[in-house]
Design an enzyme around this catalytic site. Structure first.
Site, PDB file in Angstrom:
ATOM      1  N   ASP A  90      -0.400  -2.740  -2.885  1.00 20.51           N
ATOM      2  CA  ASP A  90      -1.671  -2.319  -2.316  1.00 20.51           C
ATOM      3  C   ASP A  90      -1.412  -1.752  -0.928  1.00 20.51           C
ATOM      4  OD1 ASP A  90      -4.782  -2.692  -2.802  1.00 20.51           O
ATOM      5  OD2 ASP A  90      -4.378  -3.042  -0.689  1.00 20.51           O
ATOM      6  N   ASN A  98      -9.155   5.605   5.494  1.00 25.49           N
ATOM      7  CA  ASN A  98     -10.102   6.609   4.988  1.00 25.49           C
ATOM      8  C   ASN A  98     -11.234   6.845   5.966  1.00 25.49           C
ATOM      9  OD1 ASN A  98      -9.269   7.812   2.675  1.00 25.49           O
ATOM     10  ND2 ASN A  98     -10.221   6.373   1.283  1.00 25.49           N
ATOM     11  N   HIS A 121     -11.428  11.289   3.723  1.00 18.31           N
ATOM     12  CA  HIS A 121     -10.920  11.118   2.362  1.00 18.31           C
ATOM     13  C   HIS A 121      -9.826  12.124   2.018  1.00 18.31           C
ATOM     14  CE1 HIS A 121     -13.533   7.986   0.718  1.00 18.31           C
ATOM     15  NE2 HIS A 121     -14.442   8.437   1.571  1.00 18.31           N
ATOM     16  N   ASP A 151      -6.356  10.955   0.445  1.00 20.16           N
ATOM     17  CA  ASP A 151      -5.727  11.432  -0.786  1.00 20.16           C
ATOM     18  C   ASP A 151      -4.272  11.819  -0.546  1.00 20.16           C
ATOM     19  OD1 ASP A 151      -8.049  10.995  -2.120  1.00 20.16           O
ATOM     20  OD2 ASP A 151      -8.696  13.100  -2.126  1.00 20.16           O
ATOM     21  N   GLU A 165      -6.374   2.359  -4.140  1.00 16.01           N
ATOM     22  CA  GLU A 165      -5.122   2.376  -3.390  1.00 16.01           C
ATOM     23  C   GLU A 165      -4.119   1.376  -3.938  1.00 16.01           C
ATOM     24  OE1 GLU A 165      -7.865  -0.530  -1.219  1.00 16.01           O
ATOM     25  OE2 GLU A 165      -8.016   1.328  -2.342  1.00 16.01           O
TER      26      GLU A 165
END
Length: 681
Positions: A523, A531, A536, A540, A567
Site C-alpha cells: 500500500d 492526491n 489526481h 496517477d 493505491e
C-alpha cells in the site's frame, strides 16, 4: 412362328424380357440410394456449419457484452470515488459558505482534471436542487432536466453515485452518458458532481471491433425497451444518427431487436431494421436494462457453408454417376446406341463437375501403393502447383509438405495405409513454382478394382486456406479481448480478476506439489494526502511509477504483480516461504524509495513516497486440511489474503515504510482496531 413353339425358346425369350424390365429398375434403385445419401450428407454438413457459425457469433457477442459491462462498472467506480472523497465534500461546503476566488479555483482545477485525465466530455458542480454552480471554465448557469433531477434525488437518497444512462437532448450536441456523484461534508449533502461522457468516443468504439475483415454486414448494437417500443442506443451501420432517435414498435415481431427485447436468446433467425434476413444473438448487459445485439446477414454468414455443402454433394453425385456409367458399359450387348448417349451425358456431367471443383477449389486423387504414384485431377494438380495432367510420385509429394508438419502427416498417412482405414487430415503445403503456403483438407479411403487387384486410396483434396485464415483471425481476436479484460488500464499490470484466477491456479498447483505459496500486500503510504496535495493527475503518475518499480523488482517467471485496488498492490510468489518472501518485499520497498518521488504532506523525514508491505506464506496442503471443518465451505486460499492484509495493517501501525511478516499478534491487532482507525490507515 414355329421357332417359338419349343419350350426352350420360350424360356430364353422370357428371360430376356425379364432382364429388360429389371435393368431400369436396378438403375432407379441405385439412383434413389445416391440421392438419399447425398441429401443426408447435405443435411449433416449444413447442421455442423450452422453450429460453428452460431457459436462464433455467440462468443463475439459475449466478449463485447463483457467489455460494455466493464466500461459501465469502471465509470461508476470513478463516480463512487468522488462521492467517497471527504476532502472534496468539505472543499465544496467551505466554498458555498465563503465563495473566495482561491477556493473556487481549486474546485475548478478538480473539475478540469476529470475532463483532461479521465476522458470526460464535461464535469459540473451542482447544488442539491440540481442547479449548475461550476464548470471547468468558470461559473455555470442552468439546471438539470426533470429526468436527471430524479436521478440526482435518488443519488442523494442512497448516498452513492448513480448512472444517469444514455441521453440525447439539447444540453449537448452528441449522445452522452451521465453519472451523478453526491458530495457530503461528513454530515449532510452539500452538492453533487455531474460527469458527462461522449458516447461516440468512449462507448460506441467497443461495438465496432469485429473479427474478419471480409465481414461487410456484421454489426453489434445496443437496444433498450421503452414502453411499447425498442430504442436503439447506438449508431447503425447504415444510419449514423440513429442513436437514441430510431425506434421500433414491439408489434414488429419479425425484427431481431424486438425478439431480443421480448426475451429471446440463443441463435435468432429473423430480419433486422433494414428488412434483411439475419442471424443474430443477444445478451443482457449486467446491472443495466441494455441489451447487446450482434448480427450478420445470413447470405454472408453461410456463404462458405453453402459452398462446402454443394461441394460435398457434387462429389457424392459424381461417384453415383460413375457407378451408373460402369453399369451401362456392362450392358453394352443390349443397347449400344443407348450406351453412346449415356457416355455423352457422362462427359457433360464430368465437365460440369470439373467446373464446380474449380469454383470450390476442390480436386480428387488416387494413390497407387504399388507404384508409389498419385493420379491427380486438374484442380488437385493446381492446388499443389503442378501441371494440369501431371502425375506426382510419393517423393515429390513429400517434398511439397510443410517442414514443420511433415513428420505428423507421414505418421497419420502411414497409420491409415497399414490399417486400411479412412483418412481425414488438414495440413500445410508449399506448392511448387514459388506459390504461397496453402492449407488443404484431405478425405481418403481404400477400395479395390477387383478381387485380385491391390488396394488403392482415393479421395478429395480441398484448398481451405481462406477458411483457416478466418478461424485464426477469430481466435486472435478472442484472445486479445480476453487479455484486455485482465489488465489494469492505468498501470498496465494485471487487475483483480487476473490475480484471482492466478491465485486459484497456483493454489491448485501448491495442493498437488506441497510447495508453499506467498503473498505480498503493498500500500502506498499517505496516498490520499498525496492526491489532495498534488492532484489526481500526479497521483496517477505516481501509481504508474510505483507499478513499474514493482514489476521490475519481481524476477521469477511465475511471479505476478497486480493492482489490487486504488493505491494497493499485490504480489503472488509461488514456491517460497515467508523468509524468502520478506527478502523480496524489502527489495521492492527499497526500489520504490529509490524513485525519490516528492511527497511533502508525508510525515517521513525524507518527504518521499514510500510503501508498506504485509508478508504472508502458507503451505497449501496443511491449510486445506485445517479448513475442512470450517462452516459455509470457506475457501482456504482466502486465508492467505487475510493474513497478508493483517500483516499490512501491522506495518502501517508500526510507522509505515516497512515490511512485516504475518504473526498471530497481527490478527489480534487488526481485530481490536476500531473501524475508523482502519480507514484512516
Amino acid at each position: 412362328m414355329p421357332l417359338l413353339r419349343s419350350p426352350a425358346a420360350r424360356s430364353r425369350l422370357g428371360a430376356l424380357l425379364r432382364a429388360g424390365r429389371l435393368g431400369p429398375l436396378a438403375l432407379l434403385a441405385l439412383l434413389a440410394l445416391a440421392l438419399w445419401g447425398g441429401r443426408a450428407l447435405y443435411l449433416e454438413r449444413e447442421q455442423r456449419y450452422h453450429h460453428v457459425i452460431e457459436g462464433g457469433l455467440l462468443a463475439i457477442n459475449q466478449l463485447q457484452t463483457r467489455s460494455v459491462a466493464n466500461w459501465r462498472q469502471r465509470r461508476l467506480g470513478e463516480a463512487e470515488a468522488l462521492s467517497e472523497d471527504a476532502v472534496l465534500g468539505l472543499a465544496v461546503a467551505r466554498w458555498r459558505e465563503a465563495p473566495t476566488p482561491e477556493r473556487e479555483a481549486r474546485l475548478r482545477d478538480r473539475l478540469r482534471g476529470l475532463v483532461e485525465y479521465m476522458q470526460y466530455a464535461d464535469a459540473y458542480l451542482l447544488d442539491t436542487q440540481g442547479r449548475l454552480l461550476l464548470a471547468p471554465q468558470g461559473r455555470a448557469v442552468g439546471e438539470l432536466a426533470p429526468a436527471q433531477q430524479q436521478t440526482l434525488a435518488l443519488a442523494l437518497a442512497r448516498g452513492q453515485a448513480v448512472a444517469d444512462g444514455l441521453r440525447r437532448d439539447e444540453s449537448f450536441a452528441f449522445p452522452h452518458y451521465g453519472l451523478l456523484a453526491p458530495l457530503f461534508d461528513g454530515v449532510q449533502a452539500v452538492g453533487a458532481v455531474w460527469l458527462v461522457l461522449d458516447a461516440r468516443s468512449t462507448l460506441y468504439p467497443l461495438l465496432e471491433a469485429w473479427p474478419g475483415g471480409s465481414r461487410t454486414t456484421a454489426e453489434s448494437l445496443l437496444v433498450q425497451r421503452q414502453g411499447d417500443e425498442v430504442l436503439f442506443l447506438s449508431p447503425l451501420r447504415e444510419d449514423d444518427d440513429a442513436a437514441l432517435v430510431r425506434r421500433l414498435p414491439l408489434d414488429a415481431a419479425s425484427d431481431a431487436a424486438v425478439l431480443a427485447v421480448r426475451g429471446a436468446r440463443g441463435a435468432l433467425y429473423s430480419s433486422d431494421y433494414r428488412g434483411r434476413q439475419v442471424l443474430a444473438t443477444a445478451s443482457g448487459v449486467p446491472a443495466s436494462d441494455w441489451l447487446l445485439l450482434s448480427k450478420i446477414d445470413r447470405a454472408e454468414a453461410f456463404a462458405d457453408a453453402r459452398q462446402g455443402d454443394w461441394l460435398s454433394l457434387t462429389v457424392f453425385v459424381s461417384a453415383a454417376l460413375l457407378l451408373l456409367g460402369s453399369l451401362v458399359l456392362l450392358w453394352q450387348w443390349r443397347a449400344w446406341r443407348r450406351e453412346r448417349i449415356l457416355k455423352e451425358r457422362l462427359q457433360r456431367n464430368m465437365r460440369w463437375l470439373e467446373s464446380a471443383q474449380r469454383a470450390a477449389s476442390l480436386g480428387y486423387f488416387a494413390y497407387d501403393p504399388a507404384q508409389r504414384r498419385f493420379f491427380m485431377s486438374g484442380m488437385a494438380n493446381a492446388i499443389f502447383g503442378q501441371p494440369e495432367h501431371a502425375r506426382m510420385t510419393l517423393k515429390e509429394w513429400m517434398a511439397l509438405l510443410h517442414p514443420q508438419d511433415r513428420q505428423h502427416i507421414l505418421q497419420v498417412h502411414g497409420q491409415a495405409m497399414s490399417e486400411r482405414s479412412a483418412l481425414r487430415l488438414q495440413y500445410r503445403i508449399c506448392p511448387a513454382g514459388g506459390l504461397p503456403l496453402r492449407w488443404v483438407e484431405v478425405y481418403g479411403e481404400f477400395g479395390q478394382a477387383h478381387d485380385r487387384a491391390p488396394s488403392c486410396m482415393t479421395g478429395t483434396i480441398q484448398d481451405i486456406t481462406e477458411r483457416r485464415q478466418v478461424e485464426e483471425q477469430l481466435e486472435r481476436y478472442r484472445a486479445a479481448l480476453e487479455a484486455q479484460v485482465r489488465i489494469d488500464p492505468l498501470t498496465r499490470l494485471a487487475n483483480r480478476l487476473a490475480l484471482d484466477e492466478h491465485v486459484a491456479q497456483e493454489w491448485a498447483r501448491a495442493l498437488r506439489s506441497g510447495a508453499p505459496l506467498a503473498l505480498l500486500m503493498l500500500d502506498v503510504d499517505y496516498f490520499k494526502a498525496f492526491n489532495d496535495h498534488y492532484g489526481h493527475g500526479a497521483g496517477d503518475r505516481c501509481l504508474q511509477s510505483v507499478a513499474q518499480a514493482l514489476a521490475a523488482g519481481v524476477q521469477r517467471a511465475g511471479d505476478m504483480v497486480a493492482r489490487y485496488g486504488g493505491e494497493e498492490f499485490a504480489v503472488l510468489l509461488p514456491g517460497i516461504d515467508e523468509y524468502e518472501a520478506l527478502a523480496v518485499a524489502e527489495r521492492l520497498r527499497l526500489a520504490v524509495r529509490a524513485l525519490a518521488i516528492e511527497h511533502a504532506p508525508t510525515v517521513s523525514a525524507d518527504a518521499i513516497v514510500t510503501i508498506s508491505i504485509g508478508v504472508a506464506s502458507v503451505s497449501a496442503p496443511a491449510m486445506a486440511a485445517a479448513q475442512q471443518g470450517q462452516p459455509e465451505g470457506r475457501d482456504a486460499a482466502q486465508v492467505l489474503f487475510q493474513r497478508a492484509d493483517a500483516a499490512l495493517y501491522c506495518a502501517k501501525r508500526l510507522g509505515r515504510d516497512r515490511s512485516v511478516v504475518h504473526s498471530p499478534q497481527c490478527d489480534t491487532l487488526l481485530h481490536d482496531a476500531p473501524d475508523s482507525l482502519r480507514a484512516g490507515l
